[in-house]
Design a protein around this motif. Structure first.
Motif, PDB file in Angstrom:
ATOM      1  N   GLU A 111       0.857  -1.182   0.000  1.00  0.00           N
ATOM      2  CA  GLU A 111       0.000   0.000   0.000  1.00  0.00           C
ATOM      3  C   GLU A 111       0.893   1.231   0.000  1.00  0.00           C
ATOM      4  OE1 GLU A 111      -2.862   2.206   3.246  1.00  0.00           O
ATOM      5  OE2 GLU A 111      -2.700   0.028   3.318  1.00  0.00           O
ATOM      6  N   LYS A 112       0.657   2.144  -0.963  1.00  0.00           N
ATOM      7  CA  LYS A 112       1.421   3.393  -1.037  1.00  0.00           C
ATOM      8  C   LYS A 112       0.499   4.563  -0.747  1.00  0.00           C
ATOM      9  CE  LYS A 112       3.340   3.617  -5.138  1.00  0.00           C
ATOM     10  NZ  LYS A 112       4.215   3.864  -6.285  1.00  0.00           N
ATOM     11  N   GLU A 127       4.694   7.037   1.593  1.00  0.00           N
ATOM     12  CA  GLU A 127       4.648   6.039   2.657  1.00  0.00           C
ATOM     13  C   GLU A 127       4.314   4.684   2.036  1.00  0.00           C
ATOM     14  OE1 GLU A 127       2.456   5.403   6.942  1.00  0.00           O
ATOM     15  OE2 GLU A 127       1.254   6.205   5.291  1.00  0.00           O
ATOM     16  N   LYS A 155       3.345   0.687   3.042  1.00  0.00           N
ATOM     17  CA  LYS A 155       2.973  -0.274   4.074  1.00  0.00           C
ATOM     18  C   LYS A 155       2.881  -1.664   3.457  1.00  0.00           C
ATOM     19  CE  LYS A 155       0.328   2.920   6.919  1.00  0.00           C
ATOM     20  NZ  LYS A 155      -0.970   3.199   7.547  1.00  0.00           N
ATOM     21  N   ASN A 156       3.354  -2.633   4.183  1.00  0.00           N
ATOM     22  CA  ASN A 156       3.287  -4.042   3.793  1.00  0.00           C
ATOM     23  C   ASN A 156       3.905  -4.340   2.431  1.00  0.00           C
ATOM     24  OD1 ASN A 156       1.761  -4.586   6.184  1.00  0.00           O
ATOM     25  ND2 ASN A 156      -0.032  -3.749   5.136  1.00  0.00           N
TER      26      ASN A 156
END
Length: 129
Positions: free
Chosen positions: A2-3, A22, A24-25
């Motif tokens: 996820e951006k 950012e 995530k994962n």
């Protein structure tokens, strides 16, 4: 993966970058060494900035693709150049490449005293998937 793109302002959009990205994962992260206008035979280019920028982007794309990543996964792209004055007239080449691959990345542009041998531009990337 996820951006999330963080842009408190709009002016950076015309310069083809984001203030922050950012992630995530991520499934994986690829740290790409600075890519320059060096031939497959290891010979540094002594051509003009335009030619060097085109070959540097081609080499960057080749490394990313061969590693099994996509250029669209670039989240950080640092640009080092021996002359921002020589780079600016060709910055559209960089922006067109960014648009072609649908990249939104954090970017730092630095003018440096010199690069390896006869090189004028170097691109360093962080890529996620």
């Amino acid at each position: 993966m996820e951006k999330r793109i963080i842009n408190p302002w709009q002016w950076q959009n015309e310069r083809s970058y984001a203030q922050a990205v950012e992630v995530k994962n991520p499934e994986g992260t690829l740290y790409v060494s600075g890519q320059c206008a060096i031939s497959a035979d290891g010979i540094s280019s002594n051509e003009n900035m335009e030619s060097q920028l085109i070959l540097s982007l081609k080499n960057l794309e080749q490394v990313i693709t061969q590693a099994g990543y996509d250029c669209s996964g670039i989240v950080r792209l640092n640009i080092y150049t021996t002359s921002t004055a020589d780079l600016w007239p060709h910055f559209n080449i960089f922006q067109d490449w960014i648009a072609k691959h649908n990249i939104t990345q954090a970017t730092t542009l630095l003018e440096v005293k010199s690069l390896f041998e006869t090189l004028a531009v170097e691109l360093e990337a962080t890529v996620v998937k």
